[in-house]
Design a protein around this motif. Structure first.
Motif, mmCIF file in Angstrom:
data_model
loop_
_atom_site.group_PDB
_atom_site.id
_atom_site.type_symbol
_atom_site.label_atom_id
_atom_site.label_comp_id
_atom_site.label_asym_id
_atom_site.label_seq_id
_atom_site.Cartn_x
_atom_site.Cartn_y
_atom_site.Cartn_z
ATOM 1 N N GLU A 277 0.818 -1.204 0.000
ATOM 2 C CA GLU A 277 0.000 0.000 0.000
ATOM 3 C C GLU A 277 0.857 1.260 0.000
ATOM 4 O O GLU A 277 0.461 2.291 -0.541
ATOM 5 C CB GLU A 277 -0.972 0.036 1.171
ATOM 6 C CG GLU A 277 -0.358 -0.105 2.538
ATOM 7 C CD GLU A 277 -0.182 -1.548 2.916
ATOM 8 O OE1 GLU A 277 0.991 -1.949 2.987
ATOM 9 O OE2 GLU A 277 -1.165 -2.256 3.127
ATOM 10 N N THR A 278 2.041 1.185 0.568
ATOM 11 C CA THR A 278 2.959 2.325 0.501
ATOM 12 C C THR A 278 3.389 2.566 -0.931
ATOM 13 O O THR A 278 3.439 3.706 -1.405
ATOM 14 C CB THR A 278 4.182 2.082 1.391
ATOM 15 O OG1 THR A 278 3.746 1.825 2.732
ATOM 16 C CG2 THR A 278 5.113 3.280 1.379
ATOM 17 N N ALA A 279 3.690 1.480 -1.627
ATOM 18 C CA ALA A 279 4.055 1.602 -3.037
ATOM 19 C C ALA A 279 2.893 2.161 -3.848
ATOM 20 O O ALA A 279 3.087 2.986 -4.752
ATOM 21 C CB ALA A 279 4.476 0.234 -3.589
ATOM 22 N N ALA A 280 1.666 1.739 -3.517
ATOM 23 C CA ALA A 280 0.496 2.228 -4.250
ATOM 24 C C ALA A 280 0.292 3.719 -4.011
ATOM 25 O O ALA A 280 -0.008 4.468 -4.950
ATOM 26 C CB ALA A 280 -0.752 1.438 -3.827
ATOM 27 N N TYR A 281 0.441 4.160 -2.770
ATOM 28 C CA TYR A 281 0.297 5.598 -2.504
ATOM 29 C C TYR A 281 1.387 6.387 -3.226
ATOM 30 O O TYR A 281 1.133 7.465 -3.773
ATOM 31 C CB TYR A 281 0.346 5.886 -1.002
ATOM 32 C CG TYR A 281 0.184 7.355 -0.698
ATOM 33 C CD1 TYR A 281 -1.075 7.940 -0.686
ATOM 34 C CD2 TYR A 281 1.288 8.167 -0.467
ATOM 35 C CE1 TYR A 281 -1.238 9.292 -0.447
ATOM 36 C CE2 TYR A 281 1.144 9.525 -0.227
ATOM 37 C CZ TYR A 281 -0.123 10.080 -0.209
ATOM 38 O OH TYR A 281 -0.272 11.423 0.022
ATOM 39 N N ASP A 282 2.590 5.843 -3.241
ATOM 40 C CA ASP A 282 3.675 6.500 -3.986
ATOM 41 C C ASP A 282 3.302 6.662 -5.450
ATOM 42 O O ASP A 282 3.605 7.686 -6.076
ATOM 43 C CB ASP A 282 4.967 5.700 -3.864
ATOM 44 C CG ASP A 282 5.573 5.774 -2.469
ATOM 45 O OD1 ASP A 282 5.147 6.650 -1.688
ATOM 46 O OD2 ASP A 282 6.456 4.948 -2.162
#
Length: 783
Positions: free
Chosen positions: A341-346
């Motif tokens: 999810e961190t990668a998705a927000y990025d």
């Protein structure tokens, strides 16, 4: 390689299956808003003269209702200009009620009427559900009556058809109050049809100098009067000229260059791409969008195309989008701590920084809360998706569902039971948007959806049970049932928050077979009866509910992937060994006067992964005492919702974020809160009923973000010298009686932004005059 190949060949790209995000309750009005004046583009050039002309026409001494129009080609900046005019100080001062609605090519007349009513009458206590049940004629009459004595301004953004104007026009009375309608359209005939006496304001393309200044801001990320490095200037001028003076084209190409190294060779590659690949068949904004899309990495192309499934001008929740992308398996773990999810927000931030996606709303600490795409950008996504039969949008009753569709968005529904015809497509995602079915059910042959990963039924009205066969969709990872009371079978029970009666919904036992489910969103406006199957969902990461009930203590032990759990009751938590939830980060619990908070905190104290705790208080006769929070050393974010008698006697020792909502405290909470040594974020919404907030000397010495919302009795905020020394941003929303801000704000050197949102015009004038000269960024918005 096609995008379908990307989705199917995750191993080839080193993509794993891990983690997910966070949860808060959104308001229904946000769903109704589409394009919004809330986030006004700060980089506006070339609109000075036309802005003056539009403002003058809106303010002219004519008591008749007038229609003022902005016309121009797609990408010319009509919406941006309308926002600038809508938020102009003189316009705000003139009109005592205002509203903004996006019409678009596929408008819903009733939805637009509801949205305008809610915006024009925000103090109304009438539940939104009442408006939902009203027929079109009743909504028109209601709006017409509401506006009888008002000097109103309504913006009708992106209106395509004369019929759309005709439907809306009869709801706006002409009663000698100097009211105005401001519309934007690509079609000059629509503007002249709306008001033949007023000449439309035609938005021309930007001149060479304005184009160059906007280009520099977007490509280099600089402010006003920032020059261009000499080695980049010649090629930069050529690129800017290729944009044809269209702000959208300049903005998108600037975002593309901003993501690249500031090297002449890199900029020349972009220019050469124009000259070699696109010049023969395309020009202007279409060429720019094609080039920007071609420059995206493979995973960002998938993310971008996925946005095309959402309706035109739809405000997209970033949290929801992240869950969907992760469920599709396209996110890659970046390191040992930050999950998918961190990668998705990025990736959301990357698309926004490239100006392909627009920010719709941000939190006070500048995280993207929602986003949307320009209709020309959405058209590109749809066009590219069709080239590869990537997805299908069903938005007319005559469309047939393709047997090859893998991603399907349903924007309208035929009145037939055999919805998919004789064959079922190999769907991976099936999304419904505001589908209303009053007596019929959706014919979904769940047994045939062997590849389905995502099923989103948010706000779908179904008056019969959710089919038990849903348990056959074994690969399902995301299931959204948020929204309507009628999503499943209904019956009456007493609600736990008081004596009022409400509906209840029940999930079928077959949910227990969804072993791959990652996200389950059952945030309906009713209590959800959950059979005791949750513990079987071994892949579950996020369970969102407003309120869950189980016939026996709800078992959740052993869910090692569970990160978010909301809407669970105190007794259910106490019956489970929480140490087995080794990934749990966010937890929301209903408590009442019988709940022993001290024992709860001891029970949670060893859950080392838990960082966010949300306690909801019910409306029983007594109130739980909040003793024991100091045991929660791992908790850094605390949210308290519901009626409390007083603040806790102690707080988690490492607390950095605190939110108080609907607490209705009677004593000033600042003397207690200002002593929290690590607190950097404080939000108070409907939290305090007093008239003054007083912050003492050196109070809140680490606080960076402060949001005060709906403090309806607040007259004044006082702060002694030396208070709030680290404050970066202060947002005041809908505090209608606030008369005075602290003088000390002028002396806080760190304070960068003051936002006034949904405030009365007299309050804005007074507060702005007090602080405008001392705060670098004063922002005034109406939602």
């Amino acid at each position: 390689m096609t995008l379908s190949d990307i989705a199917d060949s995750r191993e080839k790209y080193g993509i794993k299956n891990l983690g997910e995000g966070m949860s808060t309750q959104g308001e229904e009005l946000q769903r109704l808003r589409r394009s919004s004046p809330f986030n006004e583009d700060k980089d506006i050039v070339g609109f000075e003269e036309i802005t003056k002309s539009l403002v003058a026409e809106l303010l002219k001494e004519d008591r008749n209702r007038c229609v003022v129009s902005i016309v121009g080609m797609g990408g010319a900046g009509k919406t941006t200009l309308a926002k600038k005019v809508y938020n102009h100080a003189d316009v705000r001062a003139r009109f005592n009620c205002r509203a903004w609605v996006c019409v678009s090519s596929s408008y819903d007349h009733k939805e637009m009427l509801r949205s305008i009513i809610k915006q024009l009458d925000q103090i109304s206590k009438e539940p939104l559900e009442v408006l939902e049940q009203m027929e079109e004629q009743d909504l028109e009459q209601r709006l017409y009556q509401d506006l009888q004595d008002k000097c109103y301004l309504v913006v009708l953004d992106d209106i395509w058809k004369e019929e759309a104007w005709d439907c809306l026009a009869r709801a706006f009375p002409d009663v000698n109050t100097s009211s105005r309608l401001l519309l934007t359209s690509r079609n000059r005939d629509v503007a002249q049809h709306a008001d033949a006496l007023n000449k439309p304001h035609e938005l021309k393309t930007l001149g060479q100098e304005d184009s160059w200044q906007l280009f520099l801001r977007k490509a280099l990320g600089h402010g006003d009067n920032a020059g261009c490095p000499p080695d980049l200037e010649e090629v930069g001028i050529q690129i800017a000229r290729r944009c044809g003076g269209l702000p959208l084209a300049i903005t998108v190409i600037g975002g593309l260059l901003l993501a690249k190294k500031k090297l002449k060779s890199e900029w020349e590659k972009v220019l050469n791409s124009f000259n070699t690949n696109l010049s023969k068949s395309q020009s202007g904004v279409s060429a720019i969008l094609e080039l920007s899309y071609a420059d995206l990495p493979a995973n960002l192309k998938f993310c971008f195309l996925y946005l095309g499934l959402f309706p035109e001008d739809h405000v997209i929740s970033v949290r929801k989008l992240i869950h969907m992308w992760v469920a599709e398996g396209i996110m890659q773990k970046r390191d040992a701590v930050n999950l998918e999810e961190t990668a998705a927000y990025d990736d959301v931030e990357r698309l926004c920084s490239r100006n392909i996606v627009r920010v719709a709303e941000m939190t006070v600490d500048e995280r993207i809360k929602s986003c949307r795409v320009h209709d020309l950008v959405r058209e590109l996504a749809i066009r590219k998706a069709k080239d590869e039969i990537f997805f299908q949008i069903h938005d007319t009753r005559d469309d047939e569902i393709s047997a090859k569709s893998r991603y399907l968005a349903v924007h309208s529904l035929p009145w037939v039971k055999n919805y998919f015809g004789s064959s079922t497509p190999p769907l991976r995602s099936l999304l419904f948007f505001n589908i209303r079915i009053y007596e019929e059910n959706i014919s979904l042959r769940f047994k045939s959806f062997r590849k389905l990963r995502i099923l989103d039924l948010e706000n779908v009205e179904m008056y019969s049970n959710l089919p038990k066969e849903i348990g056959e969709v074994r690969l399902l990872r995301y299931l959204g049932l948020r929204g309507k009371l009628s999503i499943m079978h209904r019956f009456k029970i007493a609600h736990p928050v008081g004596l009022r009666i409400t509906s209840s919904t029940r999930l079928p036992h077959s949910f227990g077979r969804l072993r791959n489910l990652q996200t389950l969103d059952i945030r309906t406006h009713a209590t959800v009866i959950v059979p005791n199957f949750i513990w079987k969902l071994e892949s579950l990461r996020h369970l969102y509910a407003y309120d869950m009930e189980c016939d026996v203590p709800l078992k959740i032990e052993g869910l090692r992937n569970l990160q978010t759990l909301s809407g669970i009751r105190f007794d259910d938590i106490m019956h489970n060994n929480m140490l087995t939830l080794t990934s749990l980060q966010k937890l929301g619990i209903w408590v009442d006067d019988r709940s022993e908070i001290d024992k709860l905190c001891m029970h949670l104290s060893e859950v080392g992964s838990l960082t966010t705790l949300h306690l909801y208080s019910t409306r029983g006769r007594g109130r739980p005492t909040l003793a024991g929070l100091s045991k929660l050393h791992h908790v850094t974010e605390l949210k308290l919702s519901g009626l409390w008698l007083m603040l806790p006697p102690d707080f988690p020792p490492n607390l950095s974020r605190l939110a108080l909502k609907h607490t209705h405290l009677t004593d000033d909470p600042m003397p207690v809160l200002e002593k929290l040594g690590r607190l950097s974020f404080l939000k108070m919404k409907d939290a305090y009923d007093g008239r003054q907030l007083i912050i003492s000397r050196h109070g809140f010495h680490q606080l960076k973000f402060l949001e005060l919302s709906r403090l309806n009795h607040l007259d004044e905020i006082k702060a002694e010298k030396g208070a709030l020394p680290q404050l970066l941003c202060m947002r005041i929303r809908n505090c209608g009686r606030l008369r005075k801000l602290p003088e000390e704000l002028k002396h806080i050197s760190t304070l960068d932004t003051l936002e006034l949102v949904d405030m009365p015009k007299d309050s804005i004038s007074r507060l702005a005059a007090d602080t405008a000269f001392s705060v670098p960024n004063l922002r005034i918005f109406y939602s």
